[in-house]
Write an enzyme that holds these catalytic residues in place. Structure first.
Site, mmCIF file in Angstrom:
data_model
loop_
_atom_site.group_PDB
_atom_site.id
_atom_site.type_symbol
_atom_site.label_atom_id
_atom_site.label_comp_id
_atom_site.label_asym_id
_atom_site.label_seq_id
_atom_site.Cartn_x
_atom_site.Cartn_y
_atom_site.Cartn_z
ATOM 1 N N ASN A 101 0.827 -1.209 0.000
ATOM 2 C CA ASN A 101 0.000 0.000 0.000
ATOM 3 C C ASN A 101 0.858 1.255 0.000
ATOM 4 O OD1 ASN A 101 -2.118 -1.736 0.104
ATOM 5 N ND2 ASN A 101 -2.431 -1.549 2.311
ATOM 6 N N ASP A 103 -0.436 4.091 1.220
ATOM 7 C CA ASP A 103 -0.938 4.991 2.277
ATOM 8 C C ASP A 103 -0.064 4.836 3.519
ATOM 9 O OD1 ASP A 103 -3.496 2.535 2.670
ATOM 10 O OD2 ASP A 103 -1.940 2.949 4.164
ATOM 11 N N HIS A 118 5.583 -0.595 -3.004
ATOM 12 C CA HIS A 118 5.090 0.189 -4.150
ATOM 13 C C HIS A 118 5.082 1.687 -3.889
ATOM 14 C CE1 HIS A 118 3.007 -3.743 -5.490
ATOM 15 N NE2 HIS A 118 4.273 -3.702 -5.844
ATOM 16 N N CYS A 126 10.161 14.885 -8.705
ATOM 17 C CA CYS A 126 10.130 15.416 -10.067
ATOM 18 C C CYS A 126 10.209 14.272 -11.076
ATOM 19 C CB CYS A 126 11.316 16.367 -10.284
ATOM 20 S SG CYS A 126 11.401 16.966 -11.979
ATOM 21 N N CYS A 129 13.817 15.202 -13.080
ATOM 22 C CA CYS A 129 15.153 15.125 -12.437
ATOM 23 C C CYS A 129 15.125 14.293 -11.156
ATOM 24 C CB CYS A 129 15.682 16.540 -12.146
ATOM 25 S SG CYS A 129 14.820 17.368 -10.805
ATOM 26 N N CYS A 157 14.110 22.085 -11.537
ATOM 27 C CA CYS A 157 14.293 22.101 -13.009
ATOM 28 C C CYS A 157 13.030 22.530 -13.743
ATOM 29 C CB CYS A 157 14.720 20.710 -13.489
ATOM 30 S SG CYS A 157 13.347 19.531 -13.566
ATOM 31 N N THR A 195 -4.883 -8.841 0.085
ATOM 32 C CA THR A 195 -4.300 -8.646 -1.240
ATOM 33 C C THR A 195 -4.824 -9.709 -2.194
ATOM 34 O OG1 THR A 195 -2.273 -8.462 -2.538
ATOM 35 C CG2 THR A 195 -2.189 -9.946 -0.639
ATOM 36 N N SER A 196 -5.026 -9.258 -3.437
ATOM 37 C CA SER A 196 -5.539 -10.180 -4.471
ATOM 38 C C SER A 196 -4.416 -11.078 -4.980
ATOM 39 C CB SER A 196 -6.123 -9.359 -5.634
ATOM 40 O OG SER A 196 -5.090 -8.516 -6.154
HETATM 41 C C1 BV8 Z 1 7.984 -4.586 -12.447
HETATM 42 C C2 BV8 Z 1 1.341 1.589 -6.749
HETATM 43 C C3 BV8 Z 1 9.943 -4.739 -13.772
HETATM 44 C C4 BV8 Z 1 0.659 2.500 -7.715
HETATM 45 C C5 BV8 Z 1 0.994 -0.643 -7.679
HETATM 46 C C6 BV8 Z 1 6.124 -11.045 -13.164
HETATM 47 C C7 BV8 Z 1 7.238 -10.554 -12.503
HETATM 48 C C8 BV8 Z 1 7.470 -9.188 -12.422
HETATM 49 C C9 BV8 Z 1 6.567 -8.274 -13.006
HETATM 50 C C10 BV8 Z 1 5.471 -8.750 -13.656
HETATM 51 C C11 BV8 Z 1 5.241 -10.113 -13.735
HETATM 52 N N1 BV8 Z 1 4.088 -10.293 -14.427
HETATM 53 C C12 BV8 Z 1 3.578 -9.077 -14.771
HETATM 54 C C13 BV8 Z 1 4.403 -8.126 -14.332
HETATM 55 C C14 BV8 Z 1 4.194 -6.699 -14.553
HETATM 56 C C15 BV8 Z 1 3.429 -6.016 -13.429
HETATM 57 C C16 BV8 Z 1 2.277 -6.823 -12.925
HETATM 58 O O1 BV8 Z 1 2.387 -7.462 -11.891
HETATM 59 N N2 BV8 Z 1 1.162 -6.757 -13.612
HETATM 60 C C17 BV8 Z 1 -0.023 -7.459 -13.141
HETATM 61 C C18 BV8 Z 1 -1.247 -6.585 -13.344
HETATM 62 C C19 BV8 Z 1 -0.095 -8.772 -13.878
HETATM 63 N N3 BV8 Z 1 4.330 -5.682 -12.364
HETATM 64 C C20 BV8 Z 1 5.013 -4.524 -12.446
HETATM 65 O O2 BV8 Z 1 4.963 -3.775 -13.398
HETATM 66 C C21 BV8 Z 1 5.925 -4.177 -11.274
HETATM 67 N N4 BV8 Z 1 7.191 -3.747 -11.798
HETATM 68 O O3 BV8 Z 1 7.757 -5.730 -12.597
HETATM 69 O O4 BV8 Z 1 9.068 -3.944 -12.977
HETATM 70 C C22 BV8 Z 1 11.199 -3.975 -13.887
HETATM 71 C C23 BV8 Z 1 12.347 -4.496 -13.321
HETATM 72 C C24 BV8 Z 1 13.533 -3.768 -13.458
HETATM 73 C C25 BV8 Z 1 13.547 -2.540 -14.122
HETATM 74 C C26 BV8 Z 1 12.365 -2.017 -14.661
HETATM 75 C C27 BV8 Z 1 11.177 -2.737 -14.550
HETATM 76 C C28 BV8 Z 1 5.376 -2.999 -10.488
HETATM 77 C C29 BV8 Z 1 4.034 -3.324 -9.915
HETATM 78 C C30 BV8 Z 1 3.609 -2.196 -8.944
HETATM 79 C C31 BV8 Z 1 2.419 -1.458 -9.499
HETATM 80 N N5 BV8 Z 1 1.978 -0.466 -8.513
HETATM 81 N N6 BV8 Z 1 0.681 0.287 -6.753
HETATM 82 C C32 BV8 Z 1 -0.681 2.928 -7.214
HETATM 83 O O5 BV8 Z 1 -0.991 2.697 -6.026
HETATM 84 O O6 BV8 Z 1 -1.420 3.527 -8.003
HETATM 85 S S1 BV8 Z 1 0.117 -2.068 -7.703
HETATM 86 C C33 BV8 Z 1 -1.331 -1.926 -6.798
HETATM 87 O O7 BV8 Z 1 -2.111 -3.044 -7.102
HETATM 88 C C34 BV8 Z 1 -1.160 -2.033 -5.320
HETATM 89 O O8 BV8 Z 1 -0.022 -1.407 -4.828
HETATM 90 C C35 BV8 Z 1 -1.131 -3.502 -5.044
HETATM 91 O O9 BV8 Z 1 0.156 -3.967 -4.919
HETATM 92 C C36 BV8 Z 1 -1.648 -4.075 -6.289
HETATM 93 C C37 BV8 Z 1 -2.707 -5.121 -6.059
HETATM 94 O O10 BV8 Z 1 -3.637 -4.548 -5.316
HETATM 95 P P1 BV8 Z 1 -4.041 -5.219 -3.898
HETATM 96 O O11 BV8 Z 1 -3.318 -4.505 -2.857
HETATM 97 O O12 BV8 Z 1 -3.943 -6.686 -3.933
HETATM 98 O O13 BV8 Z 1 -5.477 -4.756 -3.992
HETATM 99 P P2 BV8 Z 1 -6.575 -5.378 -4.909
HETATM 100 O O14 BV8 Z 1 -7.614 -4.351 -5.096
HETATM 101 O O15 BV8 Z 1 -5.965 -6.048 -6.078
HETATM 102 O O16 BV8 Z 1 -7.140 -6.514 -3.965
HETATM 103 C C38 BV8 Z 1 -7.705 -6.125 -2.729
HETATM 104 C C39 BV8 Z 1 -7.915 -7.421 -1.984
HETATM 105 O O17 BV8 Z 1 -8.437 -7.088 -0.702
HETATM 106 C C40 BV8 Z 1 -8.931 -8.330 -2.660
HETATM 107 O O18 BV8 Z 1 -8.422 -9.641 -2.688
HETATM 108 C C41 BV8 Z 1 -10.152 -8.234 -1.749
HETATM 109 O O19 BV8 Z 1 -10.864 -9.458 -1.678
HETATM 110 C C42 BV8 Z 1 -9.525 -7.922 -0.431
HETATM 111 N N7 BV8 Z 1 -10.371 -7.185 0.509
HETATM 112 C C43 BV8 Z 1 -11.390 -6.338 0.255
HETATM 113 N N8 BV8 Z 1 -11.898 -5.864 1.420
HETATM 114 C C44 BV8 Z 1 -11.163 -6.435 2.419
HETATM 115 C C45 BV8 Z 1 -10.196 -7.271 1.840
HETATM 116 N N9 BV8 Z 1 -9.310 -7.980 2.561
HETATM 117 C C46 BV8 Z 1 -9.398 -7.868 3.893
HETATM 118 N N10 BV8 Z 1 -10.288 -7.082 4.532
HETATM 119 C C47 BV8 Z 1 -11.193 -6.356 3.829
HETATM 120 N N11 BV8 Z 1 -12.099 -5.579 4.466
HETATM 121 ZN ZN ZN Z 2 13.140 18.498 -11.554
#
Ligand code: BV8
Ligand code: ZN
Length: 255
Positions: A101, A103, A118, A126, A129, A157, A195-196
């Site tokens: 998260n 937050d 994340h 920026c 830069c 910048c 987390t999903s």
């Molecule tokens: C990267 C910040 C490479 C932004 C977020 C395999 C390996 C590596 C990468 C990949 C891979 N396959 C695909 C990828 C690419 C990609 C990826 O994973 N895509 C997915 C969609 C398939 N990953 C990336 O791009 C990552 N970077 O791999 O870089 C690289 C390496 C070197 C150099 C350059 C590049 C970066 C991923 C990070 C993205 N940023 N967040 C923002 O906040 O806007 S991700 C964002 O979604 C969140 O941070 C979180 O991590 C993610 C999933 O969300 P969840 O937290 O799980 O929330 P969600 O809504 O999905 O689920 C909520 C859950 O809560 C549900 O299950 C629900 O049932 C439950 N719930 C509901 N209510 C409750 C509850 N549980 C308990 N109590 C409740 N009351």
């Molecule tokens: Zn700058």
């Protein structure tokens, strides 16, 4: 929700507990998760339209406005019983919190967060830069669901400020990833909360914990891919489940 005596015994005997959390842990604070509830953050947009550098280049005001709306929600929110229970469990044994998260609700409930995989909503920088910047004090007033807001300019910048989060296609912060791996090495009990398990590489963490022989507990009202790996699946909202876990520990009859 009944907490099994076996899980209570595991918790009592654990040397080091790791909490790996996602958006669901903040759901009961009123922060929409990413995909699971109607009206969730991405209900109006595809993730790729917003949480990527390309989206920001294409329409900085749309992306910045969406993050300002989310920042407003977080500033108006309070930690919920899930955050509080996680902080309370650290009172009598080593606990590591590794969160996806952006937050600060874990911190505001008293937890020491070992890694923000994340990034942070409240640490803009920026886009050009990389110079860190600060948000002005106070809570932004943003129309429900987001509005177009021109990002401020970098003092150094003149480039545009971007949110301090990790976008899709961006590498996770090395120091936070390292810290998460360190916590994984130490933990013999891992709770995956809210987390999903769909975003990589963070989603690997509970799988690696299970492979290393740690006990894995999942807390989520919905089934996820982790169901068949977890030793315990506590199906319910994190606030309710973790509060019950704390209460059951205090009731000797539960042993
Ligand atoms: C990267 C910040 C490479 C932004 C977020 C395999 C390996 C590596 C990468 C990949 C891979 N396959 C695909 C990828 C690419 C990609 C990826 O994973 N895509 C997915 C969609 C398939 N990953 C990336 O791009 C990552 N970077 O791999 O870089 C690289 C390496 C070197 C150099 C350059 C590049 C970066 C991923 C990070 C993205 N940023 N967040 C923002 O906040 O806007 S991700 C964002 O979604 C969140 O941070 C979180 O991590 C993610 C999933 O969300 P969840 O937290 O799980 O929330 P969600 O809504 O999905 O689920 C909520 C859950 O809560 C549900 O299950 C629900 O049932 C439950 N719930 C509901 N209510 C409750 C509850 N549980 C308990 N109590 C409740 N009351
Ligand atoms: Zn700058």
């Amino acid at each position: 929700m009944k907490i099994s005596a076996e899980l209570l015994a595991r918790l009592d005997g654990a040397r080091h507990v790791m909490f790996f959390t996602g958006a669901g842990v903040s759901a009961e604070s009123g922060i929409p998760t990413f995909r699971d509830t109607p009206g969730g953050l991405w209900a109006r947009f595809e993730a790729a339209e917003l949480a990527t550098a390309e989206a920001f280049r294409r329409d900085p005001a749309l992306v910045w406005g969406w993050y300002e709306w989310r920042r407003m929600k977080v500033l108006r929110a309070r930690p919920n019983p899930a955050h509080e229970a996680i902080a309370a469990l650290a009172a009598d044994r080593p606990v590591s919190v590794v969160t996806q998260n952006v937050d600060d609700l874990h911190e505001r409930s008293g937890s020491d967060v070992r890694a923000h995989l994340h990034g942070h909503l409240d640490r803009p920088r920026c886009f050009d830069c990389g110079t860190p910047a600060r948000h002005p004090p106070g809570v932004p007033a943003v129309a429900e669901g987001g509005a177009r807001i021109e990002p401020p300019a970098c003092r150094k910048c003149g480039g545009l400020l971007r949110p301090g989060v990790v976008w899709f296609g961006e590498a996770l912060p090395a120091a936070d990833w390292q810290a998460a791996m360190q916590a994984l090495d130490e933990a013999d009990l891992l709770f995956s909360v809210g987390t999903s398990s769909l975003v990589w590489p963070a989603a690997e963490i509970p799988l690696w914990a299970a492979r290393r022989g740690a006990c894995v507990v999942q807390v989520n009202p919905q089934p996820t891919a982790l169901d068949e790996v977890a030793d315990f699946n506590l199906q319910g909202p994190a606030g309710e489940v973790l509060r019950e876990l704390l209460a059951a520990r205090r009731r000797p009859s539960e042993r």
